[in-house]
Design an enzyme around this catalytic site. Sequence first.
Site, short mmCIF file in Angstrom:
data_model
loop_
_atom_site.label_atom_id
_atom_site.label_comp_id
_atom_site.label_asym_id
_atom_site.label_seq_id
_atom_site.Cartn_x
_atom_site.Cartn_y
_atom_site.Cartn_z
CE1 TYR A 1 -30.23 8.75 18.60
CE2 TYR A 1 -29.14 10.23 17.83
CZ TYR A 1 -28.93 9.14 17.89
OH TYR A 1 -28.53 7.85 18.02
NE ARG B 1 -26.74 1.70 14.36
CZ ARG B 1 -26.81 1.95 15.34
NH1 ARG B 1 -26.67 2.40 16.22
NH2 ARG B 1 -25.99 2.99 13.92
CG ASN C 1 -22.93 2.87 17.48
OD1 ASN C 1 -22.72 2.42 18.71
ND2 ASN C 1 -23.07 3.67 16.95
CB SER D 1 -25.78 10.84 17.78
OG SER D 1 -25.86 9.92 18.08
CD GLU E 1 -20.60 4.81 11.57
OE1 GLU E 1 -21.86 4.75 13.29
OE2 GLU E 1 -20.76 5.94 10.71
CG ASP F 1 -24.61 1.19 10.45
OD1 ASP F 1 -26.30 -0.01 11.80
OD2 ASP F 1 -24.97 2.28 11.41
CD GLU G 1 -22.61 10.25 19.50
OE1 GLU G 1 -23.60 9.27 18.71
OE2 GLU G 1 -21.31 10.35 19.47
#
Length: 360
Positions: free
Chosen positions: A268, A308, A324, A195, A322, A310, A16
């Site tokens: 992205y 974050r 993050n 990612s 998950e 999810d 990443e």
Amino acid sequence: MTRRRVVLLFGGRSSEHSISCATAGGILAALDPEKYEVVPVGITRAGACVLASGDPDDWRLDPEALPEVLDNGTRVLWPESAATREMKVVSDGKAASLGDVDVVFPILHGPFGEDGTIQGLLELIDLPYVGSGVLASALGMDKDFAKVMFRAAGIPVAPSHTVTASEWADAPLAAQAAAESLGYPLFVKPARAGSSMGVSKVHVAAELAAALRRAFAEDQKVLLEAAIVGREVELGVLGARPGESPRASVAGEIVITGREFYDFEGKYLDAPGIDLVCPAPLADEELRVMQDLAVRAFTAIGAAGLARVDFFLTPDGFVLNEINTMPGFTPISMFPKCWQASGLSYEALLDALIELALGL
């Protein structure tokens, strides 16, 4: 007003790397120069710390040429001990002072940065930093162990089975049987990557081996995870100030119309078939439940600063996907978008994270 000296640490050894660089570009453009003196420190793919460019345009996410920290010959030296906060840079064999550092913003994604490794270094030399500590960072990075913590906290998660590379080599039939018990389709995920790197959606048993090979290229531990049917919703959590509790933003939704799942290209590279909706259309009670679960997940792993979280919203309720602990942070990433929709601008969000790191 005395400016705070902030080390923006980005790049790194993980897959990443380029996303971290793009995130750094967004932050470089947003930090108020009247409040902060930014020291941009890039970590090359080989792990060298270099004094990097502070121009946000140099780190723009271009699908044709992803940004990368190149070895420019400089070497950034961290403080010699916890007795000093002075950083130095060596260039052409000569050392120069970068001054005393107030705080480090380690905007690193993936292994060797988001997983507690950099956090351990910063703890060793007693430098304040944005985000979670060693244990929470390691737990958040490892989807396998994070699920253990979430289940213990009574938070619903998707059924899964963990397979190591050696187990797959020695007893592939056991992994195949576990996949059959979970049912197809299922997801194959590296346990410690982000990612969507190395992630595959597997529809039939014949696709399992190739998916595992792809995942093992990222990590030696992989999750087979039941595919959950539901809306993909996520929100941001900010850590607690002294005497307060963590708080959650409004939610955003990932609407997938033309892709198998929310993959790297969709996240992205502006690939078609993905729409980000923020705020997500949720009933007040749905949002309240989701925010409560997110704060519980944040607390369950001992997170700090930011995360974050999810979820899938199914007919039976929320299922945590998950957490993050250092999410994507470009101005168009979901974490800042959720906070902007909650009334906190990108610039104010950066201020809040730095203040949290400094205990203010």
